[in-house]
Design an enzyme around this catalytic site. Structure first.
Site, PDB file in Angstrom:
ATOM      1  N   GLY A  44      39.725  51.970  14.604  1.00 36.28           N
ATOM      2  CA  GLY A  44      39.463  52.353  13.154  1.00 36.28           C
ATOM      3  C   GLY A  44      38.421  53.207  12.948  1.00 36.28           C
ATOM      4  O   GLY A  44      38.160  53.917  12.126  1.00 36.28           O
ATOM      5  N   GLU A  99      31.213  51.641  13.865  1.00 39.41           N
ATOM      6  CA  GLU A  99      32.302  50.976  13.320  1.00 39.41           C
ATOM      7  C   GLU A  99      32.725  51.444  12.263  1.00 39.41           C
ATOM      8  O   GLU A  99      32.116  52.023  11.413  1.00 39.41           O
ATOM      9  CB  GLU A  99      31.741  49.392  13.127  1.00 39.41           C
ATOM     10  CG  GLU A  99      32.584  48.472  12.539  1.00 39.41           C
ATOM     11  CD  GLU A  99      33.881  48.082  13.434  1.00 39.41           C
ATOM     12  OE1 GLU A  99      34.644  49.182  13.510  1.00 39.41           O
ATOM     13  OE2 GLU A  99      33.992  46.946  14.096  1.00 39.41           O
ATOM     14  N   ASP A 100      34.136  51.136  11.757  1.00 39.53           N
ATOM     15  CA  ASP A 100      34.543  51.863  10.633  1.00 39.53           C
ATOM     16  C   ASP A 100      34.033  50.947   9.209  1.00 39.53           C
ATOM     17  O   ASP A 100      33.463  51.567   8.369  1.00 39.53           O
ATOM     18  CB  ASP A 100      36.069  51.809  10.577  1.00 39.53           C
ATOM     19  CG  ASP A 100      36.811  50.672  10.893  1.00 39.53           C
ATOM     20  OD1 ASP A 100      36.088  49.482  11.235  1.00 39.53           O
ATOM     21  OD2 ASP A 100      37.974  50.274  10.624  1.00 39.53           O
ATOM     22  N   ASP A 103      32.877  43.698   7.674  1.00 44.18           N
ATOM     23  CA  ASP A 103      33.387  42.829   6.450  1.00 44.18           C
ATOM     24  C   ASP A 103      32.765  41.435   6.863  1.00 44.18           C
ATOM     25  O   ASP A 103      31.510  41.284   6.444  1.00 44.18           O
ATOM     26  CB  ASP A 103      34.764  42.770   6.891  1.00 44.18           C
ATOM     27  CG  ASP A 103      35.602  42.011   5.946  1.00 44.18           C
ATOM     28  OD1 ASP A 103      35.200  42.106   4.519  1.00 44.18           O
ATOM     29  OD2 ASP A 103      36.609  41.356   5.972  1.00 44.18           O
ATOM     30  N   PHE A 152      39.967  46.205  -0.568  1.00 45.81           N
ATOM     31  CA  PHE A 152      40.538  46.523   0.607  1.00 45.81           C
ATOM     32  C   PHE A 152      40.711  48.323   0.685  1.00 45.81           C
ATOM     33  O   PHE A 152      41.379  48.774  -0.027  1.00 45.81           O
ATOM     34  CB  PHE A 152      41.866  45.839   0.698  1.00 45.81           C
ATOM     35  CG  PHE A 152      42.475  45.919   2.357  1.00 45.81           C
ATOM     36  CD1 PHE A 152      41.975  44.903   3.231  1.00 45.81           C
ATOM     37  CD2 PHE A 152      43.249  46.827   2.657  1.00 45.81           C
ATOM     38  CE1 PHE A 152      42.563  45.173   4.304  1.00 45.81           C
ATOM     39  CE2 PHE A 152      43.677  46.963   3.908  1.00 45.81           C
ATOM     40  CZ  PHE A 152      43.089  46.034   4.849  1.00 45.81           C
ATOM     41  N   ARG A 165      45.859  55.690   8.487  1.00 44.97           N
ATOM     42  CA  ARG A 165      44.728  55.861   9.206  1.00 44.97           C
ATOM     43  C   ARG A 165      44.472  57.636   8.934  1.00 44.97           C
ATOM     44  O   ARG A 165      43.242  58.349   8.925  1.00 44.97           O
ATOM     45  CB  ARG A 165      44.524  55.807  10.682  1.00 44.97           C
ATOM     46  CG  ARG A 165      44.717  54.456  11.035  1.00 44.97           C
ATOM     47  CD  ARG A 165      44.556  54.069  12.420  1.00 44.97           C
ATOM     48  NE  ARG A 165      45.130  52.988  12.954  1.00 44.97           N
ATOM     49  CZ  ARG A 165      44.161  51.815  13.103  1.00 44.97           C
ATOM     50  NH1 ARG A 165      42.950  51.831  12.699  1.00 44.97           N
ATOM     51  NH2 ARG A 165      44.662  50.896  13.600  1.00 44.97           N
TER      52      ARG A 165
HETATM   53  P1  IMP Z   1      34.858  41.685  10.724  1.00 45.18           P
HETATM   54  O1  IMP Z   1      33.437  42.217  10.266  1.00 45.18           O
HETATM   55  O2  IMP Z   1      34.701  41.009  11.999  1.00 45.18           O
HETATM   56  O3  IMP Z   1      35.303  40.813   9.466  1.00 45.18           O
HETATM   57  O4  IMP Z   1      35.897  42.753  10.938  1.00 45.18           O
HETATM   58  C1  IMP Z   1      36.042  44.063  10.373  1.00 45.18           C
HETATM   59  C2  IMP Z   1      37.110  44.815  10.891  1.00 45.18           C
HETATM   60  O5  IMP Z   1      38.202  44.366   9.849  1.00 45.18           O
HETATM   61  C3  IMP Z   1      37.106  46.104  10.624  1.00 45.18           C
HETATM   62  O6  IMP Z   1      36.766  46.935  11.598  1.00 45.18           O
HETATM   63  C4  IMP Z   1      38.367  46.572  10.127  1.00 45.18           C
HETATM   64  O7  IMP Z   1      39.359  46.654  11.373  1.00 45.18           O
HETATM   65  C5  IMP Z   1      38.959  45.285   9.466  1.00 45.18           C
HETATM   66  N1  IMP Z   1      38.638  45.417   7.914  1.00 45.18           N
HETATM   67  C6  IMP Z   1      37.869  44.809   7.118  1.00 45.18           C
HETATM   68  N2  IMP Z   1      37.730  45.037   5.793  1.00 45.18           N
HETATM   69  C7  IMP Z   1      38.922  46.025   5.987  1.00 45.18           C
HETATM   70  C8  IMP Z   1      39.521  46.730   4.807  1.00 45.18           C
HETATM   71  O8  IMP Z   1      38.891  47.114   3.625  1.00 45.18           O
HETATM   72  N3  IMP Z   1      40.423  47.732   5.382  1.00 45.18           N
HETATM   73  C9  IMP Z   1      40.952  47.828   6.487  1.00 45.18           C
HETATM   74  N4  IMP Z   1      40.424  47.143   7.455  1.00 45.18           N
HETATM   75  C10 IMP Z   1      39.474  46.261   7.007  1.00 45.18           C
HETATM   76 MG    MG Z   2      38.209  47.581  13.157  1.00 42.14          MG
END
Ligand code: IMP
Ligand code: MG
Length: 176
Positions: A44, A99-100, A103, A152, A165
């Site tokens: 990402g 990181e992208d 969440d 999202f 992407r």
């Molecule tokens: P977390 O912080 O471990 O919950 O996961 C983060 C990852 O979840 C990100 O690197 C994304 O790959 C994915 N993710 C979380 N929110 C979104 C979203 O709104 N769109 C697309 N991918 C998301």
């Molecule tokens: Mg990711």
């Protein structure tokens, strides 16, 4: 969740470009001459990392890591697994995980813990987007492009089911 509809743009190309330049300057200023290693979290953050790196003028190295999470809805951070480790020696360097989007924070929490085993001089987190409302673990990024509400999002490297992407902007979607 089979079909999605793009509801609108959150950030257009110009907004992203401007913010990415600011982040690059800030990181270089903070590193203060210590060699920088950008660690892009696949897949990402690829687009973001590529643009961020090209706004830097000094010594910058690039590496990648990959993590996968099973049972995304689980509260346990133990579900994150490392799929690809660093290739470079980052000891003593100014290491910035790219990181992208953050969440729940579980992926990065795990990656930070793992990365510290490689003994970086400094370990920082840079995320393009931050969704603080959904955090399940204590984790704060050092560099944040934009804070966003609980929507999202897709585009600029960020996918929905491996699609979208390639969009040059960041949009938000409706799922059904
Ligand atoms: P977390 O912080 O471990 O919950 O996961 C983060 C990852 O979840 C990100 O690197 C994304 O790959 C994915 N993710 C979380 N929110 C979104 C979203 O709104 N769109 C697309 N991918 C998301
Ligand atoms: Mg990711």
């Amino acid at each position: 969740m089979m079909n999605i509809q793009i509801k609108g743009k959150l950030f257009d190309e110009d907004q992203i470009k401007h913010r990415v330049r600011e982040l690059a300057e800030q990181i270089e200023r903070d590193a203060a001459g210590t060699p920088i290693v950008l660690v892009a979290v696949l897949k990402g953050s690829m687009v973001f990392a590529a643009d961020l790196m090209r706004q830097m003028n000094g010594s910058v190295q690039l590496d990648t890591v990959a993590a996968s999470s099973y049972g995304k809805k689980s509260v346990s951070s133990g579900n994150v697994q490392l799929r690809k480790d660093l290739d470079l020696d980052v000891e003593g360097k100014y290491v910035v995980i790219i990181e992208d989007i953050i969440d729940t924070g579980q992926t990065l929490k795990f990656l930070c813990q793992h990365m510290s085993l490689h003994q970086p001089g400094e370990l920082k987190i840079c995320t393009l987007l931050d969704k603080p409302a959904r955090r399940l673990v204590t984790l704060e990024a050092d560099y944040v492009g934009f804070e966003i509400p609980d929507e999202f999002v897709i585009g600029y490297g960020i996918d929905y089911a491996e699609q979208y992407r390639n969009l040059p902007y960041i949009g938000f979607v409706e799922t059904d």
